[in-house]
Scaffold this active site. Structure first.
Site, PDB file in Angstrom:
ATOM      1  N   TYR A  25       1.171  -1.119  -0.027  1.00  0.00           N
ATOM      2  CA  TYR A  25      -0.250   0.129   0.031  1.00  0.00           C
ATOM      3  C   TYR A  25       0.918   1.110  -0.081  1.00  0.00           C
ATOM      4  O   TYR A  25       0.820   1.851   0.738  1.00  0.00           O
ATOM      5  CB  TYR A  25      -1.004   0.494   1.529  1.00  0.00           C
ATOM      6  CG  TYR A  25      -2.402   0.686   1.449  1.00  0.00           C
ATOM      7  CD1 TYR A  25      -3.516   0.351   0.136  1.00  0.00           C
ATOM      8  CD2 TYR A  25      -2.509   1.814   1.922  1.00  0.00           C
ATOM      9  CE1 TYR A  25      -4.156   1.349  -0.046  1.00  0.00           C
ATOM     10  CE2 TYR A  25      -3.390   2.900   1.434  1.00  0.00           C
ATOM     11  CZ  TYR A  25      -4.505   1.995   0.788  1.00  0.00           C
ATOM     12  OH  TYR A  25      -6.316   2.657   0.376  1.00  0.00           O
ATOM     13  N   ARG A  48       2.235  -6.200   6.325  1.00  0.00           N
ATOM     14  CA  ARG A  48       2.885  -6.915   7.124  1.00  0.00           C
ATOM     15  C   ARG A  48       2.008  -6.065   8.645  1.00  0.00           C
ATOM     16  O   ARG A  48       1.665  -5.036   8.458  1.00  0.00           O
ATOM     17  CB  ARG A  48       3.886  -6.744   7.394  1.00  0.00           C
ATOM     18  CG  ARG A  48       5.477  -6.666   6.280  1.00  0.00           C
ATOM     19  CD  ARG A  48       6.835  -6.805   6.613  1.00  0.00           C
ATOM     20  NE  ARG A  48       7.349  -7.194   5.462  1.00  0.00           N
ATOM     21  CZ  ARG A  48       8.098  -6.542   4.048  1.00  0.00           C
ATOM     22  NH1 ARG A  48       7.612  -5.738   3.896  1.00  0.00           N
ATOM     23  NH2 ARG A  48       8.915  -6.375   3.333  1.00  0.00           N
ATOM     24  N   SER A  53       1.314   1.806   6.491  1.00  0.00           N
ATOM     25  CA  SER A  53       0.163   1.570   5.691  1.00  0.00           C
ATOM     26  C   SER A  53      -0.560   0.426   6.386  1.00  0.00           C
ATOM     27  O   SER A  53      -1.675   0.377   5.363  1.00  0.00           O
ATOM     28  CB  SER A  53       0.869   0.317   4.737  1.00  0.00           C
ATOM     29  OG  SER A  53       2.434   1.091   4.615  1.00  0.00           O
ATOM     30  N   GLU A  85      12.200  -6.723  -2.639  1.00  0.00           N
ATOM     31  CA  GLU A  85      11.473  -7.099  -1.293  1.00  0.00           C
ATOM     32  C   GLU A  85      10.868  -8.617  -2.063  1.00  0.00           C
ATOM     33  O   GLU A  85      10.122  -9.167  -1.221  1.00  0.00           O
ATOM     34  CB  GLU A  85      10.704  -6.019  -0.083  1.00  0.00           C
ATOM     35  CG  GLU A  85      11.424  -5.118   0.092  1.00  0.00           C
ATOM     36  CD  GLU A  85      10.525  -4.160   0.989  1.00  0.00           C
ATOM     37  OE1 GLU A  85       9.467  -4.131   1.155  1.00  0.00           O
ATOM     38  OE2 GLU A  85      11.072  -3.173   1.321  1.00  0.00           O
ATOM     39  N   GLN A  86      10.390  -8.135  -3.487  1.00  0.00           N
ATOM     40  CA  GLN A  86       9.667  -9.409  -3.813  1.00  0.00           C
ATOM     41  C   GLN A  86      10.117 -10.583  -3.509  1.00  0.00           C
ATOM     42  O   GLN A  86       9.217 -11.557  -3.067  1.00  0.00           O
ATOM     43  CB  GLN A  86       9.180  -8.990  -5.396  1.00  0.00           C
ATOM     44  CG  GLN A  86       8.175  -8.026  -5.310  1.00  0.00           C
ATOM     45  CD  GLN A  86       7.540  -7.152  -6.641  1.00  0.00           C
ATOM     46  OE1 GLN A  86       8.036  -8.169  -7.898  1.00  0.00           O
ATOM     47  NE2 GLN A  86       7.372  -6.110  -7.006  1.00  0.00           N
ATOM     48  N   HIS A 108       6.112  -4.374 -12.273  1.00  0.00           N
ATOM     49  CA  HIS A 108       6.978  -4.621 -13.495  1.00  0.00           C
ATOM     50  C   HIS A 108       8.155  -6.007 -13.751  1.00  0.00           C
ATOM     51  O   HIS A 108       7.824  -6.775 -12.343  1.00  0.00           O
ATOM     52  CB  HIS A 108       8.612  -3.783 -12.406  1.00  0.00           C
ATOM     53  CG  HIS A 108       9.879  -3.235 -12.598  1.00  0.00           C
ATOM     54  ND1 HIS A 108       9.983  -3.829 -14.496  1.00  0.00           N
ATOM     55  CD2 HIS A 108      10.948  -3.603 -12.450  1.00  0.00           C
ATOM     56  CE1 HIS A 108      11.102  -2.989 -14.728  1.00  0.00           C
ATOM     57  NE2 HIS A 108      11.823  -3.367 -13.413  1.00  0.00           N
ATOM     58  N   ASP A 191      13.462  -0.932 -20.032  1.00  0.00           N
ATOM     59  CA  ASP A 191      12.772   0.057 -18.080  1.00  0.00           C
ATOM     60  C   ASP A 191      14.442   0.166 -17.521  1.00  0.00           C
ATOM     61  O   ASP A 191      14.659   1.544 -18.224  1.00  0.00           O
ATOM     62  CB  ASP A 191      11.959  -0.586 -17.586  1.00  0.00           C
ATOM     63  CG  ASP A 191      11.825   0.209 -16.872  1.00  0.00           C
ATOM     64  OD1 ASP A 191      10.848   0.121 -16.460  1.00  0.00           O
ATOM     65  OD2 ASP A 191      12.021   0.041 -15.457  1.00  0.00           O
ATOM     66  N   GLU A 227      21.622  27.431 -16.855  1.00  0.00           N
ATOM     67  CA  GLU A 227      21.721  26.512 -17.947  1.00  0.00           C
ATOM     68  C   GLU A 227      21.672  25.876 -18.077  1.00  0.00           C
ATOM     69  O   GLU A 227      20.957  24.848 -19.463  1.00  0.00           O
ATOM     70  CB  GLU A 227      22.749  27.701 -18.574  1.00  0.00           C
ATOM     71  CG  GLU A 227      23.219  29.607 -18.924  1.00  0.00           C
ATOM     72  CD  GLU A 227      22.297  30.177 -19.849  1.00  0.00           C
ATOM     73  OE1 GLU A 227      21.496  28.927 -20.682  1.00  0.00           O
ATOM     74  OE2 GLU A 227      21.463  30.503 -19.162  1.00  0.00           O
ATOM     75  N   GLU A 231      16.913  24.791 -17.111  1.00  0.00           N
ATOM     76  CA  GLU A 231      15.870  25.435 -18.590  1.00  0.00           C
ATOM     77  C   GLU A 231      16.297  23.719 -18.836  1.00  0.00           C
ATOM     78  O   GLU A 231      15.247  23.642 -20.035  1.00  0.00           O
ATOM     79  CB  GLU A 231      16.870  26.255 -19.751  1.00  0.00           C
ATOM     80  CG  GLU A 231      16.680  27.258 -18.529  1.00  0.00           C
ATOM     81  CD  GLU A 231      17.566  28.312 -20.042  1.00  0.00           C
ATOM     82  OE1 GLU A 231      17.378  28.371 -21.237  1.00  0.00           O
ATOM     83  OE2 GLU A 231      18.596  29.772 -19.200  1.00  0.00           O
TER      84      GLU A 231
END
Length: 328
Positions: A25, A48, A53, A85-86, A108, A191, A227, A231
């Protein structure tokens, strides 16, 4: 040509009557969970126990469970915790609780593509990857719009995996903007390559080197900052809105001529060769192996490089200039 899907090609029907568990979350997890719920779907949260969260998700009206229990209750599971962490969470809390025929969605493809997560054969594995931060995913949805996304199928056990991916994309609002069909390999590799050679690595080093050149030539650091960094946003906004050719038509003739003649001398074929070398390190899995080993050691190299970035002279100047631009 890429296959692009819009609202007309997607339906929420595959998700009707199913329980969707959003694991995580954070910025992306919260945005997708809220959007899916607002699209009329049943959403629970897996976290957890005891963290901030958990409190936030509960306060926003979700039923919150520990990750394993959420997985057991779910028909569709969105894995929206940080990439690194997955694998541990997958092995310890998700995989042991998967039911046959569930749909598992990733935002992802890194862990699946590089073999850090090995899904069982009796589930659907898909990806819905919004091409914007979670804040924009939520804000655009609330505005009646959406952010583009990529969708992919890694494993189609049910025969309907793409329909589930498109349904999730519709549920978070992405099909309003359009979603492109891809593969886990293409999404992951492009990616990482884009981040390294252009978006993070390339732009960052180009700006820093430009700043260093101007300061070493005796120009004031504050002027150099404006610069080469301040910009840069103006130019990128033009490119984003109009494309590269449109940007060229939005700057002076002097800027056009200087950019078109000098740019290729600086970003030359040698730079392109190095870009390709970096891209091949991603494609071969060499970068992923290096990063996983670094992360598992506690990321000492990353911490050192972050400290070097923090103490670069452009940061001190930038801090003062941003106070002028945006206030203290």
């Amino acid at each position: 040509m890429a296959k692009i899907y819009t609202d007309r090609e997607a339906s929420l029907e595959p998700l009707k009557g199913k329980t969707i568990a959003v694991i995580g979350y954070g910025i992306q997890g919260r945005a997708q969970a809220l959007n899916l719920r607002d699209s009329g779907l049943e959403v629970i949260i897996g976290l957890r126990r005891g963290g901030k969260s958990w409190e936030l998700a509960t306060s926003e009206g979700f039923r919150v469970y520990e990750i394993g229990e959420a997985v057991r209750k779910a028909d569709v599971i969105l894995v929206l915790i940080p990439d690194m962490e997955q694998p541990k969470v997958w092995q310890e809390q998700i995989a042991p609780n998967l039911k046959e025929g569930v749909v598992v969605d990733f935002a992802h493809g890194f862990n699946v593509h590089f073999g850090l997560i090995k899904p069982p054969k009796n589930i659907d594995v898909i990806m819905v990857a919004p091409k914007a931060p979670g804040k924009a995913v939520r804000e655009e949805y609330l505005a009646g719009r959406g952010v583009p996304a990529l969708v992919a199928v890694y494993q189609d056990y049910s025969g309907s995996a793409l329909k589930y991916a498109l349904a999730l994309a519709k549920g978070i609002g992405a099909t309003r903007a359009g979603v492109i069909e891809t593969t886990f390999a293409e999404e992951t590799e492009t990616d990482l390559i884009g981040e390294q050679i252009v978006l993070v690595g390339g732009l960052m080093e180009l700006i820093k080197k430009g700043f260093e050149v101007l300061v070493e030539m005796g120009y004031q650091p504050e002027v150099a900052y404006f610069e080469v960094l301040n910009e840069a946003k103006l130019i990128m906004d033009l490119i984003w809105q109009r494309g590269i050719y449109g940007m060229l038509n939005g700057v002076s003739d002097t800027a056009k001529y200087g950019g078109l003649t000098v740019g290729p001398r600086v970003i030359d074929e040698n730079v392109k060769r190095k870009m390709k070398e970096a891209a091949m390190r991603v494609k071969s899995g060499e970068f992923a192996k290096e990063w996983v080993e670094e992360y598992n050691r506690g990321a000492p190299t990353l911490r050192k490089l972050m400290e070097e970035a923090r103490t670069h002279p452009i940061e001190k100047v930038g801090e003062e200039m941003r106070k002028l631009l945006f206030g203290p």
